[in-house]
Design an enzyme around this catalytic site. Sequence first.
Site, PDB file in Angstrom:
ATOM      1  N   GLN A  76     -19.231   7.226  32.279  1.00  0.00           N
ATOM      2  CA  GLN A  76     -20.212   6.353  32.948  1.00  0.00           C
ATOM      3  C   GLN A  76     -20.080   4.894  32.505  1.00  0.00           C
ATOM      4  O   GLN A  76     -20.431   3.984  33.247  1.00  0.00           O
ATOM      5  CB  GLN A  76     -21.645   6.827  32.655  1.00  0.00           C
ATOM      6  CG  GLN A  76     -22.024   8.142  33.310  1.00  0.00           C
ATOM      7  CD  GLN A  76     -21.843   9.298  32.360  1.00  0.00           C
ATOM      8  OE1 GLN A  76     -20.911   9.306  31.551  1.00  0.00           O
ATOM      9  NE2 GLN A  76     -22.706  10.291  32.435  1.00  0.00           N
ATOM     10  N   ASP A  82     -32.872   9.057  27.133  1.00  0.00           N
ATOM     11  CA  ASP A  82     -33.312  10.064  28.111  1.00  0.00           C
ATOM     12  C   ASP A  82     -34.615  10.731  27.704  1.00  0.00           C
ATOM     13  O   ASP A  82     -35.320  11.287  28.541  1.00  0.00           O
ATOM     14  CB  ASP A  82     -32.221  11.116  28.305  1.00  0.00           C
ATOM     15  CG  ASP A  82     -31.051  10.503  29.040  1.00  0.00           C
ATOM     16  OD1 ASP A  82     -30.239   9.808  28.402  1.00  0.00           O
ATOM     17  OD2 ASP A  82     -30.982  10.677  30.274  1.00  0.00           O
ATOM     18  N   ARG A 126     -32.022  19.105  35.700  1.00  0.00           N
ATOM     19  CA  ARG A 126     -31.394  18.584  34.473  1.00  0.00           C
ATOM     20  C   ARG A 126     -32.449  18.641  33.355  1.00  0.00           C
ATOM     21  O   ARG A 126     -33.572  18.183  33.552  1.00  0.00           O
ATOM     22  CB  ARG A 126     -30.885  17.153  34.676  1.00  0.00           C
ATOM     23  CG  ARG A 126     -29.716  17.085  35.676  1.00  0.00           C
ATOM     24  CD  ARG A 126     -28.975  15.784  35.584  1.00  0.00           C
ATOM     25  NE  ARG A 126     -28.210  15.673  34.341  1.00  0.00           N
ATOM     26  CZ  ARG A 126     -27.640  14.536  33.938  1.00  0.00           C
ATOM     27  NH1 ARG A 126     -27.750  13.443  34.652  1.00  0.00           N
ATOM     28  NH2 ARG A 126     -26.956  14.500  32.803  1.00  0.00           N
ATOM     29  N   ARG A 153     -28.017   9.657  38.706  1.00  0.00           N
ATOM     30  CA  ARG A 153     -28.166  10.051  37.300  1.00  0.00           C
ATOM     31  C   ARG A 153     -28.834   8.893  36.571  1.00  0.00           C
ATOM     32  O   ARG A 153     -29.101   7.850  37.162  1.00  0.00           O
ATOM     33  CB  ARG A 153     -26.838  10.500  36.668  1.00  0.00           C
ATOM     34  CG  ARG A 153     -25.578   9.891  37.167  1.00  0.00           C
ATOM     35  CD  ARG A 153     -25.462   8.413  36.936  1.00  0.00           C
ATOM     36  NE  ARG A 153     -25.606   8.091  35.527  1.00  0.00           N
ATOM     37  CZ  ARG A 153     -25.920   6.919  35.036  1.00  0.00           C
ATOM     38  NH1 ARG A 153     -26.170   5.890  35.847  1.00  0.00           N
ATOM     39  NH2 ARG A 153     -26.044   6.703  33.749  1.00  0.00           N
ATOM     40  N   ALA A 205     -31.920   8.507  33.356  1.00  0.00           N
ATOM     41  CA  ALA A 205     -33.256   9.108  33.242  1.00  0.00           C
ATOM     42  C   ALA A 205     -34.283   8.556  34.241  1.00  0.00           C
ATOM     43  O   ALA A 205     -34.934   9.321  34.965  1.00  0.00           O
ATOM     44  CB  ALA A 205     -33.745   8.967  31.800  1.00  0.00           C
ATOM     45  N   ASN A 229     -29.965  10.442  23.739  1.00  0.00           N
ATOM     46  CA  ASN A 229     -29.206   9.638  24.713  1.00  0.00           C
ATOM     47  C   ASN A 229     -27.823  10.273  24.843  1.00  0.00           C
ATOM     48  O   ASN A 229     -27.503  11.249  24.170  1.00  0.00           O
ATOM     49  CB  ASN A 229     -29.142   8.174  24.256  1.00  0.00           C
ATOM     50  CG  ASN A 229     -28.658   7.258  25.357  1.00  0.00           C
ATOM     51  OD1 ASN A 229     -29.171   7.308  26.475  1.00  0.00           O
ATOM     52  ND2 ASN A 229     -27.659   6.436  25.093  1.00  0.00           N
TER      53      ASN A 229
HETATM   54  O1  MRU Z   1     -25.886  11.985  32.098  1.00  0.00           O
HETATM   55  P1  MRU Z   1     -26.455  10.675  32.566  1.00  0.00           P
HETATM   56  O2  MRU Z   1     -25.435   9.778  33.194  1.00  0.00           O
HETATM   57  O3  MRU Z   1     -27.670  10.874  33.425  1.00  0.00           O
HETATM   58  O4  MRU Z   1     -26.922   9.990  31.223  1.00  0.00           O
HETATM   59  C1  MRU Z   1     -27.479   8.702  31.249  1.00  0.00           C
HETATM   60  C2  MRU Z   1     -27.781   8.179  29.912  1.00  0.00           C
HETATM   61  O5  MRU Z   1     -27.578   8.812  28.899  1.00  0.00           O
HETATM   62  C3  MRU Z   1     -28.474   6.866  29.861  1.00  0.00           C
HETATM   63  O6  MRU Z   1     -28.097   6.158  28.725  1.00  0.00           O
HETATM   64  C4  MRU Z   1     -29.961   7.173  29.819  1.00  0.00           C
HETATM   65  O7  MRU Z   1     -30.356   7.853  30.968  1.00  0.00           O
HETATM   66  C5  MRU Z   1     -30.782   6.002  29.604  1.00  0.00           C
HETATM   67  S1  MRU Z   1     -31.025   5.240  31.088  1.00  0.00           S
HETATM   68  C6  MRU Z   1     -31.552   4.059  31.629  1.00  0.00           C
END
Ligand code: MRU
Length: 374
Positions: A202, A243, A90, A53, A55, A253
């Site tokens: 996370q 994202d 996604r 996961r 972005a 985000n």
């Molecule tokens: O749902 P996720 O864990 O994929 O979401 C990740 C985020 O929101 C991060 O902050 C985003 O991808 C920025 S990443 C470097």
Amino acid sequence: MRIGGRHYRTIFLHEDGWSVQVIDQTLLPFVFELRRLASVEAIAHAISAMTVRGAPLIGVTAAYGLALAVRAAPDDQSLRHAHRLLAATRPTAVNLRWALDRMLAAVAPHPPSERCERAYAEAAAMADEDASHCAAIGRHGLALVEAAARRAGSRPVSILTHCNAGWLACVDWGTALAPVYAAHDAGIPVHVYVDETRPRNQGASLTLFELTAHGVPCTLVTDNAGGHLMQRGAVDLCLVGSDRTTRRGDVANKIGTYLKALAARDNGVPFHVALPGASIDWTLEDGAAIPIENRSEREVTHVTGRGVGGDVIEVVIAPEGTRAANPAFDVTPARLVTSLVTERGIAHASEAGLVALYPEHAKQAGLRPAETAS
Ligand code: MRU
């Protein structure tokens, strides 16, 4: 980054030379385990189930998914099928579409006999590029931490972050955490408040794991603590990832980011967003048009963790029959964003600010080059 004395990227080729290895992020922080992915279907599942996961990592993983598809069948129809399958995994991170379109452009013009080699080469180039872009984000963002260190005097710079925008979300280094690592490695005392980031936590499971492994002092806080901490002067700056960022600087985000930006504005705390160019959606101006992923109710009504007996277990936290809503991202408007930290430098969160760093998009953004200087 190093785990147990060995350098890892989050994605790399297996020793067989064609299948793909990733870190299973659903098992962290309790178990560090690699998963071997050997088909486009396995890659699509790994992205939608969030084995991988973040972005930038979603984009690079999808690129390898297309390479696996081409290896299995290099004809146009399979290419189109793989593109559709992966694009549907996604919806919010634009890096996914960006990576798939770039792969198609690199592969499709060539005869089927050459496509496999082209696809693996392009996916590898994207992985290398992501690592070097994140390192550059770290170098540019370091200036923001240095400025905060001058204001902080003898105490550590206190940074608040949300979700995981570290190396686990990318190929290496991370976006929001890259400046933190750069500052720590440069000997600047830093301390990070980490939002737990419900529903999937996370922050608690991934960001704490990363920062602790690198020796960066950090403290876990509940998602609702940030406003209070900012009111009490305990946060020097917020640093988060993105994202999808629209061409005028609205930022999608992880859910809860917007509330942190509001609290930061109310308390005069700088709110910086770190992202590679691949996270900018030049086709969108208004953040309201960003598709927001809705995930399962179960992620809200259940929590996974280590039980007192040592096993990783899932427990239910709401009455039976509870209905839950689970929007996974929110949009922070550009007016609440102090700056965008990219691999090309630091931009004002506006169309002019972004086009000044990415002039090749001036036409798409509807600006003439003369209007781009900030
Ligand atoms: O749902 P996720 O864990 O994929 O979401 C990740 C985020 O929101 C991060 O902050 C985003 O991808 C920025 S990443 C470097």
